[in-house]
Every structure is written in C-alpha cells, then in structure tokens.
Design a protein around this motif. Structure first.
Motif, PDB file in Angstrom:
ATOM      1  N   ASP A 107      80.436   2.733  67.535  1.00  0.00           N
ATOM      2  CA  ASP A 107      79.469   3.706  68.046  1.00  0.00           C
ATOM      3  C   ASP A 107      79.909   5.113  67.681  1.00  0.00           C
ATOM      4  N   GLY A 108      79.097   5.784  66.837  1.00  0.00           N
ATOM      5  CA  GLY A 108      79.410   7.136  66.412  1.00  0.00           C
ATOM      6  C   GLY A 108      78.840   8.168  67.370  1.00  0.00           C
ATOM      7  N   HIS A 109      79.625   9.235  67.624  1.00  0.00           N
ATOM      8  CA  HIS A 109      79.230  10.300  68.558  1.00  0.00           C
ATOM      9  C   HIS A 109      79.614  11.659  67.992  1.00  0.00           C
ATOM     10  N   THR A 110      78.958  12.699  68.504  1.00  0.00           N
ATOM     11  CA  THR A 110      79.297  14.082  68.154  1.00  0.00           C
ATOM     12  C   THR A 110      79.343  14.925  69.420  1.00  0.00           C
ATOM     13  N   ASP A 111      79.810  16.191  69.256  1.00  0.00           N
ATOM     14  CA  ASP A 111      79.623  17.147  70.339  1.00  0.00           C
ATOM     15  C   ASP A 111      78.190  17.666  70.266  1.00  0.00           C
ATOM     16  N   ASP A 112      77.823  18.641  71.096  1.00  0.00           N
ATOM     17  CA  ASP A 112      76.421  19.085  71.104  1.00  0.00           C
ATOM     18  C   ASP A 112      76.223  20.441  70.432  1.00  0.00           C
ATOM     19  N   VAL A 113      77.145  20.764  69.495  1.00  0.00           N
ATOM     20  CA  VAL A 113      76.950  21.942  68.656  1.00  0.00           C
ATOM     21  C   VAL A 113      76.094  21.531  67.459  1.00  0.00           C
ATOM     22  N   GLY A 114      75.041  22.289  67.162  1.00  0.00           N
ATOM     23  CA  GLY A 114      74.169  21.940  66.046  1.00  0.00           C
ATOM     24  C   GLY A 114      72.891  21.273  66.518  1.00  0.00           C
ATOM     25  N   THR A 115      72.036  20.946  65.567  1.00  0.00           N
ATOM     26  CA  THR A 115      70.747  20.356  65.893  1.00  0.00           C
ATOM     27  C   THR A 115      70.889  18.871  66.215  1.00  0.00           C
ATOM     28  N   THR A 116      69.884  18.353  66.882  1.00  0.00           N
ATOM     29  CA  THR A 116      69.879  16.932  67.237  1.00  0.00           C
ATOM     30  C   THR A 116      69.923  16.055  65.991  1.00  0.00           C
ATOM     31  N   LEU A 117      69.138  16.434  64.953  1.00  0.00           N
ATOM     32  CA  LEU A 117      69.098  15.648  63.729  1.00  0.00           C
ATOM     33  C   LEU A 117      70.446  15.679  63.008  1.00  0.00           C
ATOM     34  N   ALA A 118      71.042  16.863  62.897  1.00  0.00           N
ATOM     35  CA  ALA A 118      72.334  16.983  62.213  1.00  0.00           C
ATOM     36  C   ALA A 118      73.408  16.168  62.930  1.00  0.00           C
ATOM     37  N   ASN A 119      73.390  16.198  64.251  1.00  0.00           N
ATOM     38  CA  ASN A 119      74.373  15.437  65.013  1.00  0.00           C
ATOM     39  C   ASN A 119      74.169  13.931  64.854  1.00  0.00           C
ATOM     40  N   ARG A 120      72.907  13.521  64.802  1.00  0.00           N
ATOM     41  CA  ARG A 120      72.641  12.088  64.615  1.00  0.00           C
ATOM     42  C   ARG A 120      73.163  11.623  63.250  1.00  0.00           C
ATOM     43  N   LEU A 121      72.931  12.415  62.206  1.00  0.00           N
ATOM     44  CA  LEU A 121      73.412  12.060  60.872  1.00  0.00           C
ATOM     45  C   LEU A 121      74.937  12.049  60.805  1.00  0.00           C
ATOM     46  N   LEU A 122      75.573  13.034  61.457  1.00  0.00           N
ATOM     47  CA  LEU A 122      77.034  13.101  61.437  1.00  0.00           C
ATOM     48  C   LEU A 122      77.645  11.909  62.183  1.00  0.00           C
ATOM     49  N   SER A 123      77.055  11.550  63.308  1.00  0.00           N
ATOM     50  CA  SER A 123      77.580  10.396  64.041  1.00  0.00           C
ATOM     51  C   SER A 123      77.428   9.116  63.222  1.00  0.00           C
ATOM     52  N   GLN A 124      76.363   9.031  62.414  1.00  0.00           N
ATOM     53  CA  GLN A 124      76.178   7.875  61.533  1.00  0.00           C
ATOM     54  C   GLN A 124      77.258   7.865  60.452  1.00  0.00           C
ATOM     55  N   GLN A 125      77.536   9.043  59.875  1.00  0.00           N
ATOM     56  CA  GLN A 125      78.570   9.130  58.848  1.00  0.00           C
ATOM     57  C   GLN A 125      79.928   8.698  59.395  1.00  0.00           C
ATOM     58  N   ARG A 126      80.225   9.118  60.604  1.00  0.00           N
ATOM     59  CA  ARG A 126      81.519   8.764  61.192  1.00  0.00           C
ATOM     60  C   ARG A 126      81.625   7.248  61.410  1.00  0.00           C
ATOM     61  N   ALA A 127      80.599   6.648  61.983  1.00  0.00           N
ATOM     62  CA  ALA A 127      80.623   5.199  62.226  1.00  0.00           C
ATOM     63  C   ALA A 127      80.642   4.429  60.904  1.00  0.00           C
ATOM     64  N   ASP A 128      79.882   4.909  59.912  1.00  0.00           N
ATOM     65  CA  ASP A 128      79.861   4.245  58.602  1.00  0.00           C
ATOM     66  C   ASP A 128      81.216   4.321  57.912  1.00  0.00           C
ATOM     67  N   GLU A 129      81.896   5.451  58.072  1.00  0.00           N
ATOM     68  CA  GLU A 129      83.212   5.609  57.452  1.00  0.00           C
ATOM     69  C   GLU A 129      84.205   4.596  58.032  1.00  0.00           C
ATOM     70  N   VAL A 130      84.177   4.410  59.346  1.00  0.00           N
ATOM     71  CA  VAL A 130      85.063   3.435  59.979  1.00  0.00           C
ATOM     72  C   VAL A 130      84.696   2.023  59.529  1.00  0.00           C
ATOM     73  N   ALA A 131      83.397   1.737  59.477  1.00  0.00           N
ATOM     74  CA  ALA A 131      82.952   0.412  59.034  1.00  0.00           C
ATOM     75  C   ALA A 131      83.382   0.137  57.600  1.00  0.00           C
ATOM     76  N   ALA A 132      83.254   1.140  56.732  1.00  0.00           N
ATOM     77  CA  ALA A 132      83.638   0.958  55.327  1.00  0.00           C
ATOM     78  C   ALA A 132      85.126   0.658  55.205  1.00  0.00           C
ATOM     79  N   GLN A 133      85.944   1.313  56.020  1.00  0.00           N
ATOM     80  CA  GLN A 133      87.385   1.069  55.966  1.00  0.00           C
ATOM     81  C   GLN A 133      87.714  -0.349  56.439  1.00  0.00           C
ATOM     82  N   LEU A 134      87.045  -0.798  57.494  1.00  0.00           N
ATOM     83  CA  LEU A 134      87.281  -2.156  57.979  1.00  0.00           C
ATOM     84  C   LEU A 134      86.844  -3.197  56.950  1.00  0.00           C
TER      85      LEU A 134
END
Length: 289
Positions: free
Chosen positions: A211-238
């Motif tokens: 489950d990817g998460h962000t802080d609440d700095v920035g727009t809702t869309l940008a945070n959603r994309l960043l949280s996806q990138q973080r979760a995807d990065e962990v998944a790719a490593q696994l």
C-alpha cells in the motif's frame, strides 16, 4: 534447554549432601542436531535427567536452556561455566567465567549472554559445568561431549540456512521515503532481500499487500501518482528477487490514510509503503515458524 528429570534430582535430595554431582557418561555424550529454516537446535540427552540444548530462532538471540521435567524447589539460581575435558592436558582443567541464567520459567532456565561463548568453548572440546541450587543446597551437572567440533559445525550449517526474519518481523513493515521520491535506498533493498528469502521459505504466505502512501503536500492527483510509483517500485524489487507476481497486490492511496495528521506539512511518517503478508493455515504439513 537442559531437561533434567525429577527422579534423579529427588534421589540427590534424599542423599542429604551439601553438594551432589552428576556426570554425563562419555558413551552417552552425543550432541544431536534438529531443525529447519525456522529453528535450529543442538541438544544432548542425559540419561535419567533430561536434555541440554542450544536453540536459535530467526530474529532471536542464541540461547542455552536448562529445564527440569517438573518444577523443582532448587531452581532458584542456575549457573554454568565451561570446563576443560578430562582427556585434555592438566593445564586445560580450567573453569571459564560462570554465567547466571537470565530467564526462569517454571522448570526452565535460559542463558543468553553465555550461549555463544560456551558454544565456541564446546567446539574447542570443553565440557559444561552446571550448578543448580538455592541458599542451602547446590547440585551440579557435568556435561561431557563426544565429537563436539563436528556437532557445532553441523549446527552452524543449520543456522546458515535459516530464515533471516521471524514471522513477527516479516508480517508487517513500513518503508519510508524522502519528499517527492520513490527510489529505495540500500538499507531498504537489503531488508526486501531478507523478506523475499522469508517468503520463499514460508509456504503459508499466500499474498503480499503493498500500500503506497504520501504526505498531503501537493495536489490529490500528484500524491496518488507518487504513492503508485512507490508501491510499484517495491513490487518491482520483490519480483526481481523472485517473489511470484501472483502473490503481489499493489494499491495506491495518495494522502488518504495518514499515520499522522499533518495539515499541509511534509510528515515523514506518511510517506511510506506498507507491506503486509497474508498467510493461510490450511496447507497440510506447512512450516511452522
């Protein structure tokens, strides 16, 4: 743990002596190895008394344990030291530092500080000298060894194959990120390597939730994309570490589920990927870490 059966201890009590001693016969002084990826034990049965064992579980310190078959009134203080074997030169008939057990539970006494140095002494041929007693009575056990170097080497081989994490350590974990970043650092990559190794060994694990998460700095869309990138990065490593894709479930939450309310500030606790392992107990014969 050292399992010392009550019958012999009772016999020693009847003897009415200030100091009663038991020595393991040389023909019975065999260390036995048992274990798997989630526990290694090196144990020695003592005829009429019980068992002494070194035990190691993932994520826990090595322990040397002594247990009576039943609670015994003398189990108020238990100590142990290494002693030179009878077959060694007279100059080797020494006693090392005497260690007092740190943990007592009913009929069990456990040594933590002593475990590793005493295991090393056994490998060099030493015997173990236990003292069990209270203010008025002391009873001793001298534990001899046959082929100790080989026994310790076998134990070390078991430990080398052990899971690097316990279930408690593996089941849930948070990976934290710098502001605006999704790349994993060296420490996080090392931990994911341990997690992948654990998953490969524990056949009860059926799913890994990311489950990817962000802080609440920035727009809702940008945070959603960043949280996806973080979760995807962990998944790719696994995936790169050999975890099957069918076991991974990736979700992106943006800033919707903060661990800490931040009101527009960049709270580090909220910039994270949460990993949670799901297990089933329905697999017959599965490992029991």
């Amino acid at each position: 743990m050292t399992w010392l059966y009550l019958g012999v201890w009772s016999a020693l009590s009847v003897a009415n002596t200030a100091l009663a001693a038991v020595q393991q016969p040389a023909e019975q002084a065999q260390w036995q190895l048992s274990g798997d990826a989630f526990q290694c034990q090196l144990q020695q049965q003592i005829s009429g008394l019980g068992q002494v064992r070194f035990i190691l579980n993932p994520g826990q310190p090595l322990q040397l344990q002594l247990s009576l078959a039943q609670p015994h009134d003398a189990l108020e203080q238990v100590s142990v030291a290494a002693r030179g074997a009878d077959w060694q030169a007279a100059s080797a008939q020494w006693l090392t530092e005497r260690y007092v057990a740190e943990l007592y539970h009913h009929s069990q006494a456990s040594f933590i500080k002593a475990a590793l140095p005493l295991l090393q002494q056994i490998q060099a041929g030493a015997w173990l000298h236990f003292s069990v007693g209270n203010a008025s009575v002391e009873r001793t056990l001298l534990l001899s060894s046959t082929h100790p170097a080989r026994a310790v080497a076998d134990f070390q081989g078991c430990v080398a194959k052990m899971a690097p994490l316990s279930w408690q350590q593996a089941r849930q974990h948070e990976l934290y990120f710098n502001t605006g970043r999704y790349q994993l650092d060296a420490e996080q990559l090392q931990w994911l390597g341990k997690l992948a190794r654990y998953i490969a060994l524990d056949r009860k694990v059926t799913k890994i939730l990311l489950d990817g998460h962000t802080d609440d700095v920035g727009t809702t869309l940008a945070n959603r994309l960043l949280s996806q990138q973080r979760a995807d990065e962990v998944a790719a490593q696994l995936l790169e570490l050999g975890v099957p894709a069918t076991m991974l479930e990736v979700r992106a939450h943006g800033n919707r589920y903060p661990l800490q309310q931040s009101r527009g500030t960049a709270e580090a606790n909220n910039r994270r990927v949460s990993l949670r392992l799901i297990r089933t107990t329905e697999l017959a014969g599965a490992n029991k870490p």
